[in-house]
Design a protein around this motif. Structure first.
Motif, short mmCIF file in Angstrom:
data_model
loop_
_atom_site.label_atom_id
_atom_site.label_comp_id
_atom_site.label_asym_id
_atom_site.label_seq_id
_atom_site.Cartn_x
_atom_site.Cartn_y
_atom_site.Cartn_z
N THR A 82 0.85 -1.03 -0.05
CA THR A 82 -0.10 0.03 0.16
C THR A 82 0.90 1.28 0.09
N ILE A 83 0.38 2.45 -0.39
CA ILE A 83 0.83 3.47 -0.50
C ILE A 83 0.48 4.78 0.19
N ALA A 84 0.60 5.24 1.08
CA ALA A 84 -0.10 6.45 2.04
C ALA A 84 1.02 7.36 2.84
N LYS A 85 0.86 8.30 2.88
CA LYS A 85 1.61 9.55 3.82
C LYS A 85 1.96 8.99 4.97
N ASN A 86 1.09 8.19 5.60
CA ASN A 86 1.23 7.88 6.92
C ASN A 86 1.85 6.56 7.38
N ASN A 87 2.21 5.87 6.04
CA ASN A 87 2.73 4.66 6.32
C ASN A 87 4.10 4.61 6.93
N ASP A 88 4.35 3.87 8.00
CA ASP A 88 5.67 3.89 8.67
C ASP A 88 6.78 2.93 7.97
N VAL A 89 6.86 3.40 6.81
CA VAL A 89 8.09 2.84 6.04
C VAL A 89 8.74 3.85 5.25
N ILE A 90 9.98 3.32 4.73
CA ILE A 90 10.73 4.38 3.98
C ILE A 90 10.57 3.28 2.53
N THR A 91 10.52 4.28 1.15
CA THR A 91 10.32 3.65 0.01
C THR A 91 11.81 3.79 -0.82
N VAL A 92 11.97 2.55 -1.38
CA VAL A 92 13.19 2.59 -2.18
C VAL A 92 12.81 2.42 -3.63
N ILE A 93 12.88 3.37 -4.38
CA ILE A 93 12.56 3.12 -6.08
C ILE A 93 13.92 2.92 -7.04
N ILE A 94 14.03 1.84 -7.48
CA ILE A 94 15.17 1.45 -8.38
C ILE A 94 14.75 1.41 -9.82
N ILE A 95 15.28 2.00 -10.67
CA ILE A 95 14.71 1.95 -12.11
C ILE A 95 15.92 1.58 -12.92
N PHE A 96 15.72 0.48 -13.68
CA PHE A 96 16.63 -0.12 -14.61
C PHE A 96 16.52 0.22 -15.95
N GLU A 97 17.58 0.56 -16.73
CA GLU A 97 17.48 0.56 -18.19
C GLU A 97 17.87 -0.69 -18.71
N VAL A 98 17.00 -1.09 -19.83
CA VAL A 98 17.16 -2.39 -20.32
C VAL A 98 16.77 -2.39 -21.88
N GLU A 99 17.32 -3.27 -22.57
CA GLU A 99 17.03 -3.44 -23.99
C GLU A 99 15.79 -4.17 -24.07
N PRO A 100 14.84 -4.06 -24.87
CA PRO A 100 13.35 -4.53 -24.90
C PRO A 100 13.51 -5.89 -25.03
N GLU A 101 14.40 -6.47 -25.33
CA GLU A 101 14.40 -8.01 -25.81
C GLU A 101 15.06 -8.67 -24.52
N GLN A 115 13.96 -7.33 -21.20
CA GLN A 115 13.03 -6.94 -20.06
C GLN A 115 12.77 -7.90 -19.23
N GLN A 116 12.24 -9.07 -19.87
CA GLN A 116 11.54 -10.17 -19.13
C GLN A 116 12.73 -10.71 -18.27
N GLU A 117 13.80 -10.96 -18.76
CA GLU A 117 14.89 -11.60 -18.23
C GLU A 117 15.23 -10.64 -17.09
N LEU A 118 15.16 -9.42 -16.92
CA LEU A 118 15.64 -8.67 -15.84
C LEU A 118 14.37 -8.78 -14.81
N ILE A 119 13.27 -8.86 -15.23
CA ILE A 119 12.23 -9.14 -14.27
C ILE A 119 12.20 -10.51 -13.44
N ASP A 120 12.80 -11.50 -14.26
CA ASP A 120 12.80 -12.85 -13.82
C ASP A 120 13.88 -12.74 -12.86
N THR A 121 15.16 -12.22 -13.26
CA THR A 121 16.07 -12.16 -12.33
C THR A 121 16.21 -11.38 -10.87
N ILE A 122 15.34 -10.14 -10.98
CA ILE A 122 14.73 -9.52 -9.70
C ILE A 122 13.89 -10.43 -8.90
N GLY A 123 12.93 -11.22 -9.68
CA GLY A 123 12.06 -11.83 -8.80
C GLY A 123 12.66 -13.15 -8.25
N GLU A 124 13.53 -13.46 -8.69
CA GLU A 124 14.42 -14.79 -8.27
C GLU A 124 15.10 -14.12 -6.85
#
Length: 212
Positions: A3-22, A24-33
Motif C-alpha cells: 500500500t502507499i500512504a503518507k502515514n505509512n511507517d516505512v521508507i520507500t526505495v525506487i530502483i529503475i533499470f535501463e534495459v534492452e526490450p529483448e 526486459q523479461q529476463e531482468l524481471i525474472d532475475t529480480i524476482g528470483e
C-alpha cells in the motif's frame, strides 16, 4: 498487498533499470528470483513491486522497508548481495530512498496490485528547489484528479534532495492520453518548468511481494 500512504511507517526505495526490450523479461525474472531467495526474509523488508515499462526500456522496483537502517544493512550484507550478482549486468538508471509527501485522493484505495497501470513521472531537481516542487505538486494534483481515469497520485521526495517522483495509478492509459491532449490539463505540463527536469514512462505492475 503493498500500500502507499503518507502515514505509512516505512521508507520507500525506487530502483529503475535501463534495459534492452529483448531483455526486459529476463531482468524481471532475475529480480524476482533475487527477491524470493534472498530479500523477502531480510529484517525490515516490507514489500517489493516490479513494474515493466510499456515501451520495454525500463524495469522499476518499488520497495518498502521499515527503516533506513534496515535497508542499509541489507545493501551492506555482502552475502545477500552476492546472491544477486546477476543483477550487476543490468544498468541502473536511478536509485533513491524516498518518503511519500503527497497522496490523493484521501479516500483512495492505494493498493499496488498485479496488472495495475502506472504513470511514473521523474523530476530531477536541485535540493534548494525540492520542497517548492512538492508545494506545487500538492497544488496541481487535484487538477489531474479531475480526469476520471486517474485513481490516485502519489508524490515522493528523495531523501538526498535531488529527485521527486509521481506514482500515478490509472484506470486505463486511454485516459492518460486524453489528459495529454485536453487543454484544461496544460498546467500539469508546465508547473515544474524552471525547477526540475522531467521524463515519464508508463508501466504495468507484473509482480508483488507480498502477493495480491
Amino acid at each position: 498487498m503493498p500500500t502507499i500512504a503518507k502515514n505509512n511507517d516505512v521508507i520507500t526505495v525506487i530502483i529503475i533499470f535501463e534495459v534492452e526490450p529483448e531483455r526486459q523479461q529476463e531482468l524481471i525474472d532475475t529480480i524476482g528470483e533475487f527477491l524470493e531467495t534472498a530479500v523477502k526474509n531480510q529484517p525490515g523488508f516490507v514489500s517489493s513491486s516490479l513494474h515493466k515499462s510499456i515501451d520495454g526500456v525500463r524495469v522499476m522496483n518499488y520497495a518498502q522497508w521499515k527503516t533506513l537502517e534496515d535497508y542499509q544493512a541489507f545493501v551492506n550484507n555482502s552475502e545477500v548481495q552476492a546472491v544477486g550478482k546477476k543483477l550487476f549486468q543490468f544498468k541502473i538508471h536511478e536509485s533513491h530512498v524516498y518518503e511519500v509527501v503527497v497522496s490523493l485522493p484521501d479516500d483512495a484505495e492505494l493498493k499496488i496490485t498485479k496488472g495495475g497501470l502506472i504513470h511514473l513521472a521523474e523530476f530531477r531537481v536541485k535540493p534548494e528547489n525540492q520542497m517548492r516542487l512538492v508545494e506545487l505538486e500538492r497544488e496541481y494534483l487535484p487538477l489531474g484528479l479531475q480526469n476520471p481515469g486517474l485513481l490516485s497520485g502519489n508524490f515522493h521526495r528523495s531523501l538526498d534532495g535531488v529527485h521527486n517522483v509521481n506514482y500515478g495509478q490509472w484506470r486505463s492509459f486511454e485516459y492518460f492520453e486524453e489528459l495529454l491532449k485536453d487543454p484544461k490539463y496544460k498546467p500539469l505540463s508546465e508547473y515544474w518548468q524552471g525547477l526540475a527536469e522531467n521524463e515519464f514512462h508508463l508501466y504495468e505492475v507484473v509482480f508483488t511481494e507480498p502477493a495480491d
